[in-house]
Design an enzyme around this catalytic site. Structure first.
Site, PDB file in Angstrom:
ATOM      1  NE  ARG A 227     -11.058   8.869   9.984  1.00  0.00           N
ATOM      2  CZ  ARG A 227     -11.245  10.020   9.493  1.00  0.00           C
ATOM      3  NH1 ARG A 227     -11.065  10.954   9.746  1.00  0.00           N
ATOM      4  NH2 ARG A 227     -12.145   9.930   8.043  1.00  0.00           N
TER       5      ARG A 227
ATOM      6  CG  HIS B 231     -18.263  12.201   6.007  1.00  0.00           C
ATOM      7  ND1 HIS B 231     -18.985  13.168   5.540  1.00  0.00           N
ATOM      8  CD2 HIS B 231     -17.099  12.503   6.337  1.00  0.00           C
ATOM      9  CE1 HIS B 231     -18.221  14.199   5.871  1.00  0.00           C
ATOM     10  NE2 HIS B 231     -17.047  14.050   6.272  1.00  0.00           N
TER      11      HIS B 231
ATOM     12  NE  ARG C 219     -15.844  13.652   9.666  1.00  0.00           N
ATOM     13  CZ  ARG C 219     -14.663  13.321   8.696  1.00  0.00           C
ATOM     14  NH1 ARG C 219     -14.401  11.847   8.919  1.00  0.00           N
ATOM     15  NH2 ARG C 219     -14.159  14.197   8.312  1.00  0.00           N
TER      16      ARG C 219
ATOM     17  CB  SER D  68     -14.556  18.747   2.924  1.00  0.00           C
ATOM     18  OG  SER D  68     -14.089  19.241   4.097  1.00  0.00           O
TER      19      SER D  68
ATOM     20  N   GLY E 108      -0.605   4.375   0.333  1.00  0.00           N
ATOM     21  CA  GLY E 108      -1.385   5.652   0.896  1.00  0.00           C
ATOM     22  C   GLY E 108      -0.379   6.366   1.730  1.00  0.00           C
ATOM     23  CG  LEU E 109      -1.808  10.177   3.543  1.00  0.00           C
ATOM     24  CD1 LEU E 109      -2.760  11.167   4.556  1.00  0.00           C
ATOM     25  CD2 LEU E 109      -0.402  10.968   2.839  1.00  0.00           C
ATOM     26  CB  ALA E 110      -0.207   4.211   6.761  1.00  0.00           C
ATOM     27  N   GLY E 111       1.522   3.778   4.113  1.00  0.00           N
ATOM     28  CA  GLY E 111       2.206   3.219   3.333  1.00  0.00           C
ATOM     29  C   GLY E 111       3.666   3.839   2.702  1.00  0.00           C
TER      30      GLY E 111
ATOM     31  N   GLY F 232       0.876  -1.159  -0.029  1.00  0.00           N
ATOM     32  CA  GLY F 232       0.071   0.027   0.101  1.00  0.00           C
ATOM     33  C   GLY F 232       0.853   1.240   0.116  1.00  0.00           C
TER      34      GLY F 232
END
Lengths: 261, 640
Positions: free
Chosen positions: B436, B266, B331, B284, B42-45, B40
């Site tokens: 979250r 959401h 949310r 958003s 994405g941001l983490a990967g 992955g």
């Protein structure tokens, strides 16, 4: 919901990069105006699968115009007739009952066809790899507000950074130049205080890489700007050329050699 | 097996420092003896792969997209939280920690969340150094905005494209390492199995999505940064290729699945327009700063044009019910209230499943230009999709599945119950509890990748030491054979199959949305637990897939993912059924206060539910990690 459009599609089909492709006719029936262009293709593909035929392959991921995965030439225009819009955000209300739509992949030597409408854009990654970054180490840095960036510069950098790397600029350009893509990254970084230290090495290496990948030269035609779904201006290309000239008249730090040593 | 979270001892604020003071290190020259497989981008990967390569490890980076830059983190719009207190409005690391724990309805692990809040400030510094063009004030300093669930302005943003800019930052750091030869990139690859040798994760089996080739990769550790499983609902804001296959197959190899029923719905998405819909688009949450949510008070007014409904006949229900947070409630609260007014028959639009998000007042106050500057791209996106101009007509919005708080169970090291197998970002369950907060997903992904894993992985590798495994090992062969068999089985069914993958997928999505969606009841969940296995059984009898396994074949890819969703969906329903309380995004209709607010049951459910796979024909086994709140004491969450 007003629905029920019938359309004639003429679609490029190609098994893989090694085999010749050809245009094939398809019917898209009972298409709603609220569908996106890709949802229309989804409907056609469902029918093809049910008929035991191979569906039309195309790339798509986020379907909200930001990932840059999708990209189809529609009636000769990359991403279709609407300005500032990716293929996934193009909706069928832009077409009318009975229309004939010609559907092709991006065409450029640097983007070989993988299958049907799917192309290989790894050349873009390699251009970024050749310096499209600031060599800041990962990990801790000085407080973010220690670097002041004038709002105007920051806004302009963001205009450039909005590029989604879809490749429409290349597909639109008669020379298949990647100048808009490359210059957007160069501009984004050159406009920021943080990016200035490596500006010369960056622009030199990225332009060399772009040429090496087989993209054509920019002759200021401007098709890229009108095809760009993020409406990135060709002013970026002028800035890239300026940066390149600056780099030519000054010694370039041997950053690459140092890093390897 | 007893779950050990491995949270360091000592006071909350000192735990992370203590951990880093005592952890094992790998010396710089030895780091090149280790290979890390990062799945992955994405941001983490991306941030993990770049950081580990920078440290000197050999990294292999895999993604299903054609380029690492397209991972779905790119679609995050609103912003990233950080406890910088640049706004001087009383923010602090403690407050970000507290807001996150409270926002998560007291179902997250304190030590992890505190560390997240601590690292939040470093993320912003790192990103600015990297050239992320965050929004700025005229002074040249960074700008902030507010987000739901917080009363301070701590959200950093880059117009409505914050995820894109942060991901491009992490991607560029990754490409820099690729250029230096420290990372080898594998785009258009899908993980189809995790290989265990001696009980430890030592490799993965992938499929090359262009040629169909099945490949083996060996390493010293495997990092799953493969995102969430919201696509199990078919319609969600997730990307078309987002899937649970990597974490689900890891789960079947022994990684426990934490809190599968915690799903975030959401509140502000563009409503469904018809059966053709392939995905939903988020608007958003930052829009709730300036937009006001309302429906008509009287059902007769539903036929009227919204601009013709006078002020007195509008019900600004969030402002009415939650005067202190108003439109900025978290949310889950906003989503449930949106659903509630629609259930009352006051929903707007053709389907009656939408509420208005109105910018009339703020446009009157600040002018069109100011609103265009803040939200221009979002307004444009809304108009492209709906054909309506939100500067003139209120937006119509409705909740949609957006994020999954659940994921693979991990300890403080971000390691799953399989040694050497780590899960990061949305793929793990760890930091957001049962709900979250907005602008916290980006924070978690980058904290995990840039700041947590470089330490915790080093600690693991320093403990186990270097050792080589060959991809010729029998475990690799067995895993590859199983993968090939799985694909062959799908194609075999397909010879006589009559229903397309999408038809099954859509059916599963409807069941999940109806019974495991915003409001869950015992009856509905039991129904889902009957329906899903039946659908799965039909899938394995009647699915139709064109083409072969040895070629580019998106339908085949999707078939494998849907097969996994058909199993995961059942576990989600099972988890939701067992958790008889309401908490965060998990609302059980049997557990509510008289005013309709969610009723948590701390006496019986203050734990993480970690499910263990026991085989195809056996029941999952539940393990519990008790949650201890030594610092943020659970109270009834109130935003009134």
């Amino acid at each position: 919901m007003s629905g029920g459009m019938n359309l004639n599609l003429i679609v490029w089909r190609q098994e893989n990069a090694g085999e010749p492709g050809r245009m094939m006719p398809y019917k898209a029936e009972n298409i709603s105006q609220d569908m996106s262009f890709l949802e229309m293709l989804d409907v056609v593909n469902e029918r093809l699968i049910n008929e035991g035929k191979r569906p039309i392959e195309f790339d798509s991921d986020c379907r909200e115009g930001i990932c840059g995965a999708c990209g189809i030439v529609i009636n000769g225009q990359p991403h279709g007739p609407k300005r500032g819009c990716t293929t996934c955000q193009l909706h069928m209300r832009s077409f009318k009952h009975g229309d004939t739509i010609v559907i092709e992949p991006w065409r450029s030597r640097a983007f070989p066809v993988i299958r049907d409408l799917v192309v290989d854009r790894a050349s873009f990654d390699r251009i970024i790899q050749a310096g499209g970054y600031i060599s800041a180490k990962t990990g801790s840095h000085a407080d973010a507000n220690a670097i002041l960036v004038p709002k105007d510069d920051s806004d302009k950098a963001m205009d450039a950074a909005a590029c989604i790397g879809c490749g429409a600029c290349v597909a639109a350009c008669p020379n298949a130049s990647a100048s808009l893509f490359t210059s957007a990254k160069i501009s984004h970084l050159a406009l920021l205080q943080q990016g200035k230290a490596e500006a010369k090495a960056r622009v030199t290496r990225m332009i060399e890489r772009m040429d090496l990948e087989g993209f054509g030269n920019c002759t200021n035609i401007g098709e890229c700007e009108s095809a760009c779904p993020k409406e990135i201006s060709i002013d970026m290309i002028a800035r890239m050329k300026r940066e390149y000239l600056k780099a030519m008249f000054a010694p370039i730090p041997q950053q690459k050699a140092d890093a390897a040593g | 097996m007893k779950l050990d979270a491995k949270s360091p001892e000592g006071p909350l604020a000192r735990k992370w420092e203590k951990y880093r003071g005592e952890m094992k290190l790998v010396n710089p020259a030895n780091k090149r003896k280790y290979t890390v497989l990062v799945v992955g981008t994405g941001l983490a990967g991306s941030s993990a792969a770049a950081s580990l390569a920078e440290l000197g490890y050999n990294v292999k980076s895999f993604c299903i997209q054609d380029s690492a830059r397209r991972a779905h983190s790119i679609a995050a719009q609103g912003g990233i939280n950080a406890a910088k207190n640049y706004s001087n409005d009383g923010d602090s690391i403690w407050r970000l920690f507290y807001d996150t724990i409270k926002g998560g309805d007291y179902r997250a692990r304190e030590a992890n969340v505190y560390r997240l809040a601590q690292e939040s400030v470093n993320i912003i510094d790192q990103c600015v150094a990297q050239g992320v063009p965050f929004a700025r004030e005229y002074s040249g300093e960074l700008a902030n905005r507010s987000f739901g669930g917080a009363q301070v302005s701590r959200t950093f943003y880059a117009r409505g494209q914050t995820g894109q800019q942060l991901l491009l930052g992490a991607y560029s750091a990754l490409m820099r390492q690729a250029d230096l030869g420290h990372v080898e990139m594998f785009p258009r690859r899908e993980l189809l199995d995790v290989v265990l040798i001696g009980g430890r994760a030592r490799g993965i089996i992938t499929r090359d999505l262009v040629t169909g080739k099945i490949e083996r990769h060996a390493g010293d550790a495997v990092l799953l940064c493969t995102g969430g499983y919201g696509r199990v609902y078919f319609l969600s804001t997730n990307a078309m290729n987002s899937n649970a296959t990597a974490i689900w197959r890891a789960h079947k190899r022994g990684a426990f699945f934490g809190n599968p029923c915690y799903v975030q719905i959401h509140p502000t998405c563009i409503p469904v327009s018809g059966d053709h819909q392939s995905k939903l688009t988020l608007m958003s949450e930052s829009l709730r700063n300036d937009g006001r949510v309302w429906v008509p008070k009287k059902k007769e007014d539903l036929k009227k044009h919204p601009n013709e409904i006078p002020e007195d006949d509008r019900d600004y229900f969030l402002e009415r019910k939650y005067p202190s947070f108003g439109n900025l409630v978290p949310r889950d609260v906003a989503s449930r209230n949106n659903k509630e007014v629609c259930d009352e028959g006051r929903g707007v639009g053709a389907s009656g499943r939408a509420v208005y998000l109105d910018f009339r007042d703020v446009i009157k106050r600040d002018g069109v230009k100011s609103i265009a500057e803040k939200y221009g791209n979002l307004f444009q996106m809304y108009e492209q999709i709906t054909g309506e101009n939100p500067y003139e007509v209120p937006m119509r919005i409705y909740p949609a599945v957006h994020y999954t708080m659940g994921g693979l169970w991990v300890d403080y090291n971000l390691m799953t119950t399989v040694p050497g197998l780590f899960a990061m970002g949305e793929a793990n369950f760890s930091d957001h509890g049962a709900n979250r907060l907005g602008a916290s997903a980006l924070m978690q992904g980058l904290a995990d990748g840039y700041f947590v894993i470089p330490s915790t992985l080093g600690n693991f590798l320093g403990t186990v030491g270097p050792s080589k495994v060959s991809t010729d090992a029998p475990e690799f062969k067995a895993a590859e054979d199983a993968v090939r068999l799985g694909i062959a089985k799908l194609l075999k069914v397909s010879e006589k199959g009559k229903k397309t993958v999408t038809e099954f997928f859509r059916e599963l999505g409807l069941v999940m949305w109806e019974y495991v969606g915003m409001a869950r009841s015992e009856e509905g969940l039991k129904r889902a637990l009957k329906t899903i296995p039946a659908l799965r059984e039909e899938f394995w009898r009647n699915v139709r897939i064109p083409g072969t396994g040895e070629e580019f074949n998106k339908e085949l890819e999707m078939a494998g993912r849907v097969a996994d969703f058909l199993e995961l969906g059942e576990l989600m329903a099972k988890d939701a059924l067992h958790r008889k309380e309401s908490c965060g995004g998990h609302f059980r209709v049997e557990s509510q206060h008289p005013d309709g607010e969610a009723k948590r049951d701390d006496a019986n459910f203050s734990y993480v539910a970690a499910w263990e796979w026991k085989g195809e024909n056996a029941e999952h086994v539940l393990h519990k990690e008790e949650l201890n709140f030594e610092n943020a004491h659970p109270t009834t969450r109130s935003y009134k």
